[in-house]
Design an enzyme around this catalytic site. Structure first.
Site, short mmCIF file in Angstrom:
data_model
loop_
_atom_site.label_atom_id
_atom_site.label_comp_id
_atom_site.label_asym_id
_atom_site.label_seq_id
_atom_site.Cartn_x
_atom_site.Cartn_y
_atom_site.Cartn_z
N CYS A 66 10.80 9.70 9.36
CA CYS A 66 10.18 10.66 8.43
C CYS A 66 10.43 12.09 8.87
O CYS A 66 10.50 13.00 8.06
CB CYS A 66 8.66 10.48 8.39
N HIS A 115 6.77 5.05 0.95
CA HIS A 115 8.18 5.41 0.78
C HIS A 115 9.03 4.21 1.21
O HIS A 115 8.63 3.45 2.11
CB HIS A 115 8.58 6.60 1.67
N ALA A 137 -6.40 15.61 7.17
CA ALA A 137 -7.33 15.84 6.05
C ALA A 137 -7.34 14.66 5.08
O ALA A 137 -8.04 14.70 4.07
CB ALA A 137 -6.95 17.14 5.32
N ALA A 151 -2.22 5.14 7.24
CA ALA A 151 -2.47 5.82 8.53
C ALA A 151 -3.17 7.14 8.28
O ALA A 151 -4.14 7.49 8.96
CB ALA A 151 -1.16 6.04 9.26
N ASN A 197 -0.55 10.42 10.78
CA ASN A 197 -0.53 10.88 9.39
C ASN A 197 0.53 10.13 8.59
O ASN A 197 0.94 10.55 7.51
CB ASN A 197 -0.24 12.40 9.33
N GLU A 252 10.92 12.06 -4.05
CA GLU A 252 10.45 12.23 -2.66
C GLU A 252 11.61 12.31 -1.68
O GLU A 252 11.45 12.11 -0.48
CB GLU A 252 9.48 11.09 -2.31
N ARG A 260 1.79 18.28 -1.19
CA ARG A 260 3.23 18.31 -0.94
C ARG A 260 4.00 18.95 -2.10
O ARG A 260 5.18 19.28 -1.95
CB ARG A 260 3.75 16.89 -0.66
N ARG A 316 5.59 6.82 -5.92
CA ARG A 316 5.90 8.25 -5.88
C ARG A 316 7.32 8.60 -6.33
O ARG A 316 7.60 9.74 -6.70
CB ARG A 316 5.72 8.76 -4.45
N GLY A 372 -2.66 5.88 -0.38
CA GLY A 372 -1.51 4.97 -0.32
C GLY A 372 -0.82 5.02 1.03
O GLY A 372 -0.05 4.13 1.37
N LEU A 421 -5.00 13.40 2.98
CA LEU A 421 -4.59 13.89 1.65
C LEU A 421 -3.68 12.94 0.88
O LEU A 421 -3.34 13.23 -0.26
CB LEU A 421 -3.88 15.24 1.82
N SER A 422 -3.24 11.83 1.49
CA SER A 422 -2.22 10.99 0.86
C SER A 422 -2.71 9.57 0.56
O SER A 422 -2.47 8.66 1.35
CB SER A 422 -0.99 10.89 1.77
O1 SUG Z 1 3.72 12.13 2.34
N1 SUG Z 1 1.66 12.29 5.16
C1 SUG Z 1 2.99 12.18 4.60
C2 SUG Z 1 3.84 11.29 5.46
C3 SUG Z 1 5.28 11.32 5.02
C4 SUG Z 1 6.10 10.31 5.72
N2 SUG Z 1 7.43 10.42 5.27
C5 SUG Z 1 8.28 9.38 5.09
N3 SUG Z 1 7.88 8.15 5.06
N4 SUG Z 1 9.52 9.67 4.90
C6 SUG Z 1 2.94 11.66 3.16
O2 SUG Z 1 2.13 10.79 2.87
C7 SUG Z 1 -0.58 13.20 5.27
C8 SUG Z 1 -1.15 14.59 5.29
C9 SUG Z 1 -2.63 14.65 5.33
O3 SUG Z 1 -3.29 13.70 4.92
O4 SUG Z 1 -3.12 15.69 5.73
C10 SUG Z 1 0.80 13.20 4.67
O5 SUG Z 1 1.10 13.98 3.81
#
Ligand code: SUG
Length: 418
Positions: A347, A230, A19, A27, A341, A162, A129, A194, A24, A21-22
């Site tokens: 992760c 992160h 979706a 991917a 994602n 985080e 999140r 974050r 920054g 949602l993040s």
């Molecule tokens: O928080 N992706 C997560 C990926 C987390 C990766 N974790 C670490 N690097 N430790 C984030 O950005 C994408 C979900 C979406 O777009 O539906 C997302 O939340």
């Protein structure tokens, strides 16, 4: 029994979707609107856990959260059926799979009271999140109910935390006192930082860490701006080894000097920007590797397939192996559904150092239990989710039923909350 490294992987939930949602997280932004494959995603995660078991590691799981998060929507005075589409997407996200963001963990040898401390992460920067922590806390309180653990509630707003993705521990051995490095962001170019320093400091106090062996380090603005949302996208540590990109930290020389001062035996393996740019580090996820010590004492770097697919990055790794340093092996795993994602091998796991006998066994897995989990996934997880499926009531019913089946398989029905 001696404390061991235990990796708790988030099982990819049946609502895994793209979706976007993040901001920054490049991917995730790139994948927005693509068709996801939840069943394949969860099976890829299970295959990674099997590879960890074959390396002689102890493996655990954290089950998917209740999705959509009806409690969160209720707190927002709406329901899944009535909520606007952005709230629906945020309520449905399977983002709890990325267990490195579940909590920060300080193993017993580092803490003032000799307990292993865990602080659940508030994840408040991203709305989708920010509602993970109550269920994460419930899971951690069950898994780590033994008095050798102390499980803490999240740091309060407005300080973003985080979890382990911005925390590294270096130690001569898992069961020896170590040095804990907390990495926070101050600026991130167009993207949010974050992890806030105030949050890292609060976690260190809660864990009763020795200030003389605790470092607070600023992540480089360039790294965040390049998509390293992160720290674990540009650095990873294990035992006495820090494996990091040259541009991971804002003040690199100071970080290296401080680390050598508090831990003279620390070994830094740095990837120079001249060989791997920040953009290539982010797209290949070289550093989002699990760096693990096998029972024979040797270190293995577990990287995603995307790392091998990148010729320049792979060439650097091959040279590193030939140099006879502490990392003796590279293992490649396929977690491409999670990668799309922004979630690599590291992760997907929360690393805890503890005696496995002190963990609730329902959260630990062997091959046979992974077979049962894989059966539940194969039978109940949707094969695909299209972008517009969040409006389909059938998807919600299926998602909730799938999770209920898995919780029954794990004997964890008490985690069902309605
Ligand atoms: O928080 N992706 C997560 C990926 C987390 C990766 N974790 C670490 N690097 N430790 C984030 O950005 C994408 C979900 C979406 O777009 O539906 C997302 O939340």
């Amino acid at each position: 029994m001696k404390p061991r490294e235990i990796n708790f992987d988030g099982i990819v939930g049946p609502s895994h979707n793209y979706a976007g949602l993040s901001p920054g997280n490049l991917a995730a932004t790139r994948s927005a609107g693509a068709v996801s494959r939840p069943r394949a995603a969860a099976l890829q995660g299970i295959a990674k856990m099997r590879a960890n078991l074959r390396l002689g590691l102890v493996q655990g799981v954290l089950p998917p959260h209740a999705r959509p998060d009806r409690r969160w929507l209720e707190a927002l005075s709406t329901t899944y059926e009535d909520a606007p589409s952005h709230l629906r997407a945020q309520a449905l996200s399977a983002s709890a799979m990325w267990a490195a963001n579940a909590a920060t963990v300080s193993p017993a040898p580092d803490t003032g009271d000799g307990r292993c401390h865990l602080t659940v992460a508030n994840l408040l920067t991203m709305p989708h999140r920010s509602h993970e922590w109550p269920e994460t806390l419930a899971q951690l309180r069950l898994a780590f109910a033994h008095p050798v653990f102390a499980v803490h509630a999240p740091v309060p707003a407005p300080f973003g935390d985080e979890g382990a993705a911005n925390h590294m521990r270096l130690a001569p051995a898992h069961d020896a006192p170590g040095v804990e490095l907390f990495v926070h962001g101050e600026h991130g170019g167009p993207f949010p930082a974050r992890q806030h320093r105030e949050a890292s400091e609060a976690v260190a106090r809660a864990h009763r860490l020795d200030p003389a062996r605790t470092l607070f380090v600023q992540q480089s603005e360039a790294a965040i701006a390049a998509g390293a949302f992160h720290n674990d996208v540009v650095a990873v540590a294990n035992g006495p080894v820090l494996f990091a990109h040259e541009q991971a930290f804002e003040r690199r020389d100071e970080v290296h000097a401080d680390l050598r001062r508090v831990m003279p035996e620390a070994e830094v393996i740095e990837v120079p920007v001249a060989r791997v740019s920040l953009a290539d580090a982010v797209s290949s996820y070289l550093f989002n590797a699990q760096l693990v010590t096998s029972p024979d004492g040797s270190m293995t770097l577990i990287v995603p397939g995307e790392t091998r697919a990148h010729p320049g990055v792979w060439a650097w790794l091959v040279e590193m192996l030939a140099r006879d340093g502490p990392i003796r092996r590279v293992e490649v795993v396929d977690v491409r559904e999670s990668m799309a994602n922004g979630g690599g091998p590291a992760c997907l796991r929360l690393r805890v150092v503890a005696d496995p006998a002190t963990v609730d066994p329902r959260f630990l897995v062997d091959e046979a239990k992974l077979d049962r989990i894989a059966d539940a996934v194969t039978t109940h997880w949707p094969e695909t989710i299209e972008a517009d499926a969040i409006d389909d009531p059938g998807l919600v019913t299926r998602t909730e039923r799938a999770r209920a089946t898995l919780l029954a398989t794990l004997d964890l029905v008490e985690l069902t909350y309605r």
